[in-house]
Design an enzyme around this catalytic site. Structure first.
Site, PDB file in Angstrom:
ATOM      1  CG  HIS A  19     120.848  87.181 -23.248  1.00 61.17           C
ATOM      2  ND1 HIS A  19     121.481  87.222 -24.394  1.00 61.17           N
ATOM      3  CD2 HIS A  19     121.043  88.459 -22.688  1.00 61.17           C
ATOM      4  CE1 HIS A  19     121.995  88.588 -24.576  1.00 61.17           C
ATOM      5  NE2 HIS A  19     121.768  89.282 -23.456  1.00 61.17           N
ATOM      6  CG  HIS A  42     127.176  98.298 -18.397  1.00 61.68           C
ATOM      7  ND1 HIS A  42     126.747  98.321 -16.910  1.00 61.68           N
ATOM      8  CD2 HIS A  42     128.419  98.919 -18.291  1.00 61.68           C
ATOM      9  CE1 HIS A  42     127.629  98.814 -16.162  1.00 61.68           C
ATOM     10  NE2 HIS A  42     128.683  99.241 -16.977  1.00 61.68           N
ATOM     11  CB  SER A 100     120.292  92.664 -22.358  1.00 67.03           C
ATOM     12  OG  SER A 100     121.210  93.607 -22.497  1.00 67.03           O
ATOM     13  CD  GLU A 118     126.969 101.006 -24.691  1.00 63.65           C
ATOM     14  OE1 GLU A 118     126.484  99.976 -24.133  1.00 63.65           O
ATOM     15  OE2 GLU A 118     128.002 101.193 -25.188  1.00 63.65           O
ATOM     16  CG  ASP A 143     129.273 105.461 -15.308  1.00 66.36           C
ATOM     17  OD1 ASP A 143     129.125 104.383 -15.060  1.00 66.36           O
ATOM     18  OD2 ASP A 143     130.565 105.976 -14.535  1.00 66.36           O
ATOM     19  N   GLY A 144     126.528 103.923 -16.784  1.00 67.31           N
ATOM     20  CA  GLY A 144     125.336 103.103 -16.091  1.00 67.31           C
ATOM     21  C   GLY A 144     125.713 102.872 -14.486  1.00 67.31           C
ATOM     22  CG  ASP A 164     126.145  92.270 -19.654  1.00 66.99           C
ATOM     23  OD1 ASP A 164     127.198  91.729 -19.377  1.00 66.99           O
ATOM     24  OD2 ASP A 164     125.557  92.179 -20.802  1.00 66.99           O
TER      25      ASP A 164
HETATM   26  N1  SAM Z   1     123.841  93.964 -21.946  1.00 63.40           N
HETATM   27  C1  SAM Z   1     124.259  93.626 -23.432  1.00 63.40           C
HETATM   28  C2  SAM Z   1     123.536  92.519 -23.889  1.00 63.40           C
HETATM   29  O1  SAM Z   1     123.357  91.423 -23.286  1.00 63.40           O
HETATM   30  O2  SAM Z   1     123.215  92.335 -24.972  1.00 63.40           O
HETATM   31  C3  SAM Z   1     125.695  93.661 -23.572  1.00 63.40           C
HETATM   32  C4  SAM Z   1     126.522  94.755 -22.906  1.00 63.40           C
HETATM   33  S1  SAM Z   1     128.320  94.515 -23.051  1.00 63.40           S
HETATM   34  C5  SAM Z   1     128.840  93.251 -22.310  1.00 63.40           C
HETATM   35  C6  SAM Z   1     128.927  96.002 -22.153  1.00 63.40           C
HETATM   36  C7  SAM Z   1     128.376  97.328 -22.728  1.00 63.40           C
HETATM   37  O3  SAM Z   1     128.786  98.482 -21.778  1.00 63.40           O
HETATM   38  C8  SAM Z   1     129.257  97.743 -24.014  1.00 63.40           C
HETATM   39  O4  SAM Z   1     128.361  98.224 -24.920  1.00 63.40           O
HETATM   40  C9  SAM Z   1     130.081  99.039 -23.538  1.00 63.40           C
HETATM   41  O5  SAM Z   1     130.245  99.955 -24.587  1.00 63.40           O
HETATM   42  C10 SAM Z   1     129.033  99.631 -22.247  1.00 63.40           C
HETATM   43  N2  SAM Z   1     129.921 100.436 -21.294  1.00 63.40           N
HETATM   44  C11 SAM Z   1     130.996 100.048 -20.833  1.00 63.40           C
HETATM   45  N3  SAM Z   1     131.316 100.899 -19.796  1.00 63.40           N
HETATM   46  C12 SAM Z   1     130.082 101.639 -19.613  1.00 63.40           C
HETATM   47  C13 SAM Z   1     129.618 102.185 -18.552  1.00 63.40           C
HETATM   48  N4  SAM Z   1     130.340 102.735 -17.489  1.00 63.40           N
HETATM   49  N5  SAM Z   1     128.304 102.604 -18.355  1.00 63.40           N
HETATM   50  C14 SAM Z   1     127.348 102.151 -19.542  1.00 63.40           C
HETATM   51  N6  SAM Z   1     127.956 101.528 -20.377  1.00 63.40           N
HETATM   52  C15 SAM Z   1     129.091 101.262 -20.518  1.00 63.40           C
END
Ligand code: SAM
Length: 280
Positions: A19, A42, A100, A118, A143-144, A164
């Site tokens: 961050h 993500h 984030s 997400e 899916d991101g 992320d």
């Molecule tokens: N970026 C956030 C932050 O800094 O506050 C934290 C994100 S966390 C490390 C990763 C997130 O990605 C989780 O909430 C998980 O559910 C989600 N996730 C996992 N696989 C994913 C995908 N293929 N596409 C989108 N989100 C996904």
């Protein structure tokens, strides 16, 4: 089924590094009037209570943001980041940690747009309840990695991306490299921030080399190791970030900040950092 929930980790040493870099990049993006699109592939839940059972279980934030909270000697870039976190904590006590999306929403201007992805149903629901009504923000349960394809380049031809992943699945490592490579092909001028964990698995050790090989133009790599693996050889010992097409000021800022930050967040004597840059 995804099991990872960022609520268990919010505010830890990896969030601090991620961050801090995110804030620096968005401050820089905000210097030109021209609008930009910010894509968070993500996004997580958006923000986290540090009083929740998830956060309290391991208390990871105590070895992260909490170590910075009352310090009077914060370097300017760290002070900037901590001030934003303070803005989410009324009364001065550390109780909430912004995810984030909260940092991004705070730093975006009215002309910019935010795209949040997400996949986890619970975190998607929480995220939508925070940002679903905001007219500059689109929240999508998808899916991101795959969704990034449709997001770059934007009409404004200015974009920043935060990728992320949780790296919960071994395939996340490969998907990260492929998504970055594809996005750079579509839009080589975008600013891409890619976070990765330092854990004892082959894919994690190989990722920095693979991420370096993706970059056709300039890139910056910062990493910070703060702890040793646990007795079984596991655990998040540190983390790193690649920034493709970084602000020209970022390497200098990180070279100033990282010695202080690494010492402050160190959990063993061998804590270390790397700042390296390739510029064309
Ligand atoms: N970026 C956030 C932050 O800094 O506050 C934290 C994100 S966390 C490390 C990763 C997130 O990605 C989780 O909430 C998980 O559910 C989600 N996730 C996992 N696989 C994913 C995908 N293929 N596409 C989108 N989100 C996904």
């Amino acid at each position: 089924m995804l099991a990872y929930r960022h609520a268990f980790h919010a505010g830890n040493h990896a969030d601090v590094l991620k961050h801090l870099v995110l804030v620096q990049v968005l401050r820089y993006m905000g210097q030109k009037d021209k609008p930009y699109r910010l894509i968070d592939t993500h996004a997580g839940a958006g923000g986290y209570s540090l009083r929740s059972p998830e956060s309290q279980k391991r208390g990871e934030y105590e070895r992260g943001i909490a170590r910075l909270w009352d310090r009077k000697d914060l370097p300017p870039a760290v002070a900037d980041y901590v001030k934003i976190v303070r803005g989410f904590n009324v009364g001065g006590e550390l109780q909430h940690y912004p995810g984030s999306p909260e940092f991004e929403h705070m730093l975006l201007r009215p002309q910019d747009e935010l795209r949040l992805f997400e996949l986890h149903p619970t975190d998607f629901r929480i995220l939508s309840s925070h940002f679903g009504q905001d007219k500059h923000t689109q929240v999508t349960q998808a899916d991101g990695f795959a969704s990034l394809k449709g997001q770059v380049p934007p009409v404004s031809r200015r974009a920043a991306v935060l990728m992320d992943p949780s790296y919960e699945l071994a395939s996340d490592y490969d998907h990260t490299v492929k998504a970055v490579r594809d996005a750079l092909k579509r839009f080589a001028e975008g600013v891409y921030m890619v976070w990765y964990p330092q854990v004892s698995r082959r894919e994690s050790l190989q990722l920095p080399r693979q991420l370096k090989a993706c970059a056709p133009k300039s890139w910056l790599h910062v990493s910070m190791t703060v702890q040793q693996p646990d007795s079984e050889g596991f655990g998040l010992t540190g983390s790193g970030m690649f920034v493709y097409n970084p602000p020209y000021t970022l390497a200098g800022t990180l070279r100033e900040v990282m010695p202080w930050l690494t010492q402050t967040l160190a959990q063993f004597d061998g804590a270390s950092f790397v700042v390296e840059q390739h510029a064309v």
